[in-house]
Design an enzyme around this catalytic site. Structure first.
Site, PDB file in Angstrom:
ATOM      1  N   SER A  97      35.224 -13.095  32.667  1.00  0.00           N
ATOM      2  CA  SER A  97      34.658 -11.776  32.702  1.00  0.00           C
ATOM      3  C   SER A  97      34.104 -11.732  34.119  1.00  0.00           C
ATOM      4  CB  SER A  97      33.505 -11.755  31.799  1.00  0.00           C
ATOM      5  OG  SER A  97      33.173 -10.152  31.725  1.00  0.00           O
ATOM      6  N   ASP A 221      41.609  -6.969  24.290  1.00  0.00           N
ATOM      7  CA  ASP A 221      40.367  -6.886  24.995  1.00  0.00           C
ATOM      8  C   ASP A 221      40.121  -5.217  25.124  1.00  0.00           C
ATOM      9  OD1 ASP A 221      38.288  -6.752  26.645  1.00  0.00           O
ATOM     10  OD2 ASP A 221      39.076  -8.532  27.881  1.00  0.00           O
ATOM     11  N   HIS A 249      37.727  -9.577  24.006  1.00  0.00           N
ATOM     12  CA  HIS A 249      37.327  -9.843  25.386  1.00  0.00           C
ATOM     13  C   HIS A 249      36.697 -11.393  25.362  1.00  0.00           C
ATOM     14  CE1 HIS A 249      35.689  -9.217  29.466  1.00  0.00           C
ATOM     15  NE2 HIS A 249      34.701  -9.437  29.317  1.00  0.00           N
TER      16      HIS A 249
END
Length: 269
Positions: A97, A221, A249
């Site tokens: 991320s 995601d 995600h």
């Protein structure tokens, strides 16, 4: 252990070393989490001879929580200090991320020092906010609204993000875990890191990566669309994209077995 990354600022580092001749994988976590997000990797990879090192980004987890220092450059500098202090070489660097964006910035800013391979998992790349070179991000106004919500109602914000984080219903216990990990960060650090993600990008950093790169990304995601991973793959020469078909995600948790398998294969390749 703690490593001082600048005067008066220490970051927490965990080092799981199964013994001599182990291959090192260094993990950088995402927002709004800390190194514990990788526990489903740490429980497994050392069994197969991998030394797993992780750090809590400043402001998060067990690291110090200064008021400043949350730009991509400064956070990449923190990674550099830790890698230098541990005298690591030929590592596989993993970024998830926002941690993916930071590892990309590190690779560009420090010319990939210490790193022989890079793995990006659901990385915030090329940009969190939509721009001309990265059309798949969120609108700037939406990013500003997210930041504003953290100022007025952080519990609801974290609760909303937790639901978007996973592809499948992981149960109330997992969502509560996510929220509680978020509370271990300084709220101003969470705000400042999201502000950095909203105003910075790694568009120009991607062409500076010259090591084998694996891009793992959940096709479901909701926070960083899969198309962003495809664009990242196009801009890192020779990189490989691995779609995670059952992940949102939170791929290291959503599809931990597949992520573990891919990371070990990549590190051993």
């Amino acid at each position: 252990m703690y490593i001082e990354v600048e005067k008066g600022v220490r970051v927490f580092v965990q080092d799981l070393n199964p013994g001599p001749n182990s291959k090192t994988i260094f993990f950088v976590h995402g927002w709004p989490l800390n190194h514990t997000m990788y526990e489903y990797q740490f429980n497994v990879l050392p069994q197969f001879g991998f030394r797993c090192i992780s750090m809590d980004i400043r402001g998060n987890g067990q690291s110090d929580k200064p008021w400043g220092g949350y730009t991509y450059d400064r956070l990449a500098d923190d990674i550099a200090v830790v890698l230098n202090a541990l005298k690591l070489e030929n590592i596989t660097l993993v970024g998830f991320s926002v941690g993916g964006a930071l590892t990309i910035r590190y690779m560009s800013r420090y010319k990939g020092r210490h790193v022989s391979k890079l793995a990006l998992i659901d990385a915030v790349s090329p940009s969190f906010v939509k721009n001309a070179q990265s059309p798949y991000g969120i609108p700037k106004e939406q990013a500003e609204a997210l930041i504003k919500q953290m100022y007025v109602n952080l519990p609801k914000f974290l609760s909303d993000i937790s639901v978007m984080f996973f592809n499948r219903n992981k149960g109330a216990e997992m969502l509560n875990w996510f929220i509680n990990v978020g509370y271990q960060s300084a709220s101003y650090a969470l705000i400042k890191i999201l502000q950095a993600a909203s105003t910075e990008d790694v568009v120009n950093d991607l062409s500076q990566i010259h090591v084998p790169t694996a891009i793992l990304h959940g096709v479901h995601d909701q926070l960083i669309p899969y198309q962003s991973a495809q664009l990242t793959q196009q801009r890192i020469k020779g990189s490989q994209l691995f779609p995670l078909t059952n992940s949102g995600h939170g791929a290291p948790i959503d599809q931990s077995d597949e992520v573990n398998k891919l990371l070990m294969q990549f590190a051993n390749s």
